[in-house]
Design a protein around this motif. Structure first.
Motif, PDB file in Angstrom:
ATOM      1  N   GLU A   1       6.875   8.567  -7.896  1.00 49.10           N
ATOM      2  CA  GLU A   1       5.927   7.632  -7.289  1.00 49.10           C
ATOM      3  C   GLU A   1       5.020   7.038  -8.356  1.00 49.10           C
ATOM      4  O   GLU A   1       4.495   7.739  -9.210  1.00 49.10           O
ATOM      5  CB  GLU A   1       5.080   8.342  -6.227  1.00 49.10           C
TER       6      GLU A   1
ATOM      7  N   ARG B   1       7.037  13.982  -0.785  1.00 51.54           N
ATOM      8  CA  ARG B   1       6.387  13.788  -2.087  1.00 51.54           C
ATOM      9  C   ARG B   1       6.586  14.994  -3.001  1.00 51.54           C
ATOM     10  O   ARG B   1       6.486  14.868  -4.232  1.00 51.54           O
ATOM     11  CB  ARG B   1       4.899  13.494  -1.875  1.00 51.54           C
TER      12      ARG B   1
ATOM     13  N   ASN C   1       0.842  -1.198   0.000  1.00 52.18           N
ATOM     14  CA  ASN C   1       0.000   0.000   0.000  1.00 52.18           C
ATOM     15  C   ASN C   1       0.882   1.255   0.000  1.00 52.18           C
ATOM     16  O   ASN C   1       2.097   1.177   0.235  1.00 52.18           O
ATOM     17  CB  ASN C   1      -0.998  -0.013   1.152  1.00 52.18           C
ATOM     18  N   VAL C   2       0.283   2.398  -0.279  1.00 55.79           N
ATOM     19  CA  VAL C   2       1.062   3.613  -0.522  1.00 55.79           C
ATOM     20  C   VAL C   2       1.370   4.329   0.781  1.00 55.79           C
ATOM     21  O   VAL C   2       0.636   4.219   1.766  1.00 55.79           O
ATOM     22  CB  VAL C   2       0.332   4.557  -1.502  1.00 55.79           C
TER      23      VAL C   2
ATOM     24  N   GLY D   1       2.957   0.669  -3.531  1.00 57.79           N
ATOM     25  CA  GLY D   1       3.567   1.971  -3.791  1.00 57.79           C
ATOM     26  C   GLY D   1       4.969   1.746  -4.332  1.00 57.79           C
ATOM     27  O   GLY D   1       5.733   0.951  -3.782  1.00 57.79           O
TER      28      GLY D   1
ATOM     29  N   TYR E   1       8.461   3.649  -5.376  1.00 58.46           N
ATOM     30  CA  TYR E   1       9.161   4.912  -5.150  1.00 58.46           C
ATOM     31  C   TYR E   1      10.608   4.793  -5.623  1.00 58.46           C
ATOM     32  O   TYR E   1      11.384   4.007  -5.069  1.00 58.46           O
ATOM     33  CB  TYR E   1       9.116   5.283  -3.667  1.00 58.46           C
TER      34      TYR E   1
ATOM     35  N   ARG F   1       2.012   3.548  -8.834  1.00 57.88           N
ATOM     36  CA  ARG F   1       1.175   2.596  -8.114  1.00 57.88           C
ATOM     37  C   ARG F   1       0.766   1.470  -9.053  1.00 57.88           C
ATOM     38  O   ARG F   1       0.472   1.700 -10.224  1.00 57.88           O
ATOM     39  CB  ARG F   1      -0.083   3.283  -7.552  1.00 57.88           C
TER      40      ARG F   1
ATOM     41  N   GLN G   1       2.024   3.757   6.002  1.00 58.51           N
ATOM     42  CA  GLN G   1       0.796   3.750   5.237  1.00 58.51           C
ATOM     43  C   GLN G   1      -0.369   4.225   6.103  1.00 58.51           C
ATOM     44  O   GLN G   1      -0.433   3.905   7.279  1.00 58.51           O
ATOM     45  CB  GLN G   1       0.507   2.338   4.724  1.00 58.51           C
TER      46      GLN G   1
END
Length: 308
Positions: A253, A246, A202-203, A221, A223, A255, A212
């Motif tokens: 990033e 971010r 998960n992000v 996620g 990165y 997903r 998260q």
């Protein structure tokens, strides 16, 4: 002879965890007994004996397994418990305790045990890398290099481990390297030159700690860092500390529910493996490496107040 009912809750603690070394085993035993009472069993173990004991507990039909240790110990236990009706609890006794922080566990063992005593059960996602389950992240480049240097330095306590980690970080940043990675993200081929790549379960939130906000979106996620100067690394560290990473131009990033790492076309043809850390544990993966989300794979004990 009267049959003794098996305890519904079992506590399994890595006796080499930093907090156990600092407090002593007897103090840890007392904390567990005071918090959970006689209905909970307790075993302080090390190495492969931890997994062997958890396998026995699963066969015996325990309802909850609380694992005390760092992120690597927790991920190893989760790999055994995932897909079963058993709920996993996390007692943070390691250095970083990233997954414990994510779900809102208190850092002090006594307070964490109190949370676990009254915890609710939540179905959460996990992820896997070539079948090896992880809960927080798998990392390539910077972190494996730092962990390898830290392990060579050695340490005897949580404090000396953190000191060795700081020295290893400085050593890596003073000698930056980039890796050439071939990725396939959701079917799209991408080639990267990056000093560091993290793939998370998960992000991550755009916050100070890489954690998260949710563990139930069924997504990874991804990165990647751009090659940077030392000054740029320091700027990124500042952005992380102020919870604005971010916004940093050197962080990309993406997903996806699946990621495949392959040999970059410019690497020599005998490059068939890659170093990585899996929830902080150094490992070597064969290529191609398939990383995928495993939605709702695990029942997790989470605090009723302040948890996910």
């Amino acid at each position: 002879m009267t049959n003794m009912a098996k305890p519904k809750t079992a506590v399994v603690i890595n006796r080499h965890a930093g907090t156990v070394r600092s407090m002593g085993e007897e103090a840890v035993r007392k904390l567990v007994a005071d918090a959970l009472g006689e209905e909970a069993s307790l075993a302080l173990l090390e190495g492969p004996a931890i997994e062997d004991h958890i396998k026995t507990l699963l066969r015996d039909g325990v309802a909850r397994v609380i694992v005390g240790g760092g992120d690597g110990t927790v991920a190893s236990a989760a790999g055994l418990v995932a897909g079963s009706p058993v709920a996993l609890g996390i007692l943070p006794l390691g250095t970083m305790n990233l997954m414990a922080q994510t779900i809102g566990m208190a850092p002090a063992p006594a307070a964490a045990l109190a949370q676990l005593r009254d915890a609710g059960v939540k179905q959460v996602d996990a992820a896997s890398a070539n079948g090896r389950l992880f809960l927080h992240h798998v990392s390539f480049g910077l972190q494996p290099r730092m962990v390898r240097i830290r392990e060579r330095m050695g340490y005897s306590s949580r404090f000396t481990k953190m000191l060795a980690a700081a020295r290893a970080t400085v050593a890596v940043l003073l000698n930056p390297r980039s890796e050439r990675l071939g990725l396939r993200i959701g079917g799209e081929p991408i080639e990267l030159r990056t000093p560091g790549l993290i793939i998370s379960n998960n992000v991550y939130e755009n916050a100070m700690m890489l954690k998260q906000s949710r563990l139930d979106e069924g997504v990874l996620g991804i990165y990647a860092l751009e090659p940077m100067t030392l000054a740029a690394y320091l700027r990124l560290a500042f952005d992380v500390l102020r919870g604005r990473w971010r916004d940093n131009v050197n962080v990309t990033e993406r997903r996806s529910s699946t990621v495949q790492l392959t040999r970059h076309r410019r690497l020599r043809r005998d490059s068939r493996s890659i170093k990585a850390t899996v929830d902080g544990e150094l490992t070597l993966f064969d290529l191609p490496l398939v990383i995928e989300s495993r939605p709702a794979a695990l029942k997790l004990l989470v605090p009723r107040e302040g948890g996910l």
